[in-house]
Scaffold this active site. Structure first.
Site, PDB file in Angstrom:
ATOM      1  N   PHE A  53       0.858  -1.183   0.000  1.00 38.48           N
ATOM      2  CA  PHE A  53       0.000   0.000   0.000  1.00 38.48           C
ATOM      3  C   PHE A  53       0.894   1.233   0.000  1.00 38.48           C
ATOM      4  CE2 PHE A  53      -2.365  -3.443   1.920  1.00 38.48           C
ATOM      5  CZ  PHE A  53      -3.578  -3.372   1.261  1.00 38.48           C
ATOM      6  N   THR A  66       2.395  -1.506   4.373  1.00 36.40           N
ATOM      7  CA  THR A  66       2.175  -0.093   4.084  1.00 36.40           C
ATOM      8  C   THR A  66       3.533   0.586   4.006  1.00 36.40           C
ATOM      9  OG1 THR A  66       2.000   0.533   6.418  1.00 36.40           O
ATOM     10  CG2 THR A  66      -0.054  -0.030   5.285  1.00 36.40           C
ATOM     11  N   CYS A  67       3.704   1.460   3.042  1.00 35.11           N
ATOM     12  CA  CYS A  67       4.946   2.227   2.932  1.00 35.11           C
ATOM     13  C   CYS A  67       5.073   3.086   4.188  1.00 35.11           C
ATOM     14  CB  CYS A  67       4.922   3.096   1.682  1.00 35.11           C
ATOM     15  SG  CYS A  67       6.343   4.211   1.568  1.00 35.11           S
ATOM     16  N   VAL A  68       6.142   2.901   4.917  1.00 32.33           N
ATOM     17  CA  VAL A  68       6.278   3.571   6.208  1.00 32.33           C
ATOM     18  C   VAL A  68       6.295   5.087   6.059  1.00 32.33           C
ATOM     19  CG1 VAL A  68       8.806   3.362   6.294  1.00 32.33           C
ATOM     20  CG2 VAL A  68       7.508   3.570   8.417  1.00 32.33           C
ATOM     21  N   ALA A 128       2.822   6.291   5.080  1.00 33.10           N
ATOM     22  CA  ALA A 128       1.895   6.070   6.190  1.00 33.10           C
ATOM     23  C   ALA A 128       2.074   7.127   7.281  1.00 33.10           C
ATOM     24  CB  ALA A 128       2.090   4.671   6.760  1.00 33.10           C
TER      25      ALA A 128
END
Length: 131
Positions: free
Chosen positions: A42, A80-82, A85
């Site tokens: 994501f 999720t892309c940190v 996010a």
């Protein structure tokens, strides 16, 4: 045709566009056809799929829970892309601790990962499909 290994990239928000729901439908279809969904990454607004604070109306499809169930049933990594996010307020417990935040809201079954994880998927999966 032999079974293929897939990673999906979801850029659309959980309810702001159709792309996340379409990605979910694609994911279920490819699994039904005997393919393997290794991971869903994501990215951008897509990280909102990973918040546990999403509460759709009673008569609406709960996409976050659907992703969680799919991941659990088929051993799919939900990443999720940190960086994306954190910019959008989707925070894991470890990131909350690291940044001195009192709360976290990353939904169970989701993990935060860097773009290196996506790059690895592009190198190792048979197909990477973006939504």
């Amino acid at each position: 045709m032999s079974a293929l290994r897939y990673t999906l990239v979801v850029n659309g928000s959980v309810y702001g566009s159709q792309s996340a729901r379409t990605a979910y439908q694609f994911a279920t279809a490819l699994i039904e056809k005997g393919h393997t969904l290794v991971s869903v990454f994501f990215y951008q607004d897509g990280v909102t799929n990973g918040t546990e604070l999403t509460v759709p109306a009673n008569d609406e499809f709960h996409l976050t829970k659907a992703w969680q169930q799919l991941a659990k049933q088929h051993n799919v990594r939900l990443e999720t892309c940190v960086a994306a996010a954190l910019r959008r307020g989707v925070v894991s417990q470890s990131e909350a601790s690291q940044h001195g935040l009192l709360q976290h809201n990353l939904a169970e079954g989701f993990e935060q990962a860097g773009l290196g994880s996506l790059a690895e998927a592009m190198l190792t999966q048979d197909r990477v499909v973006q939504f």
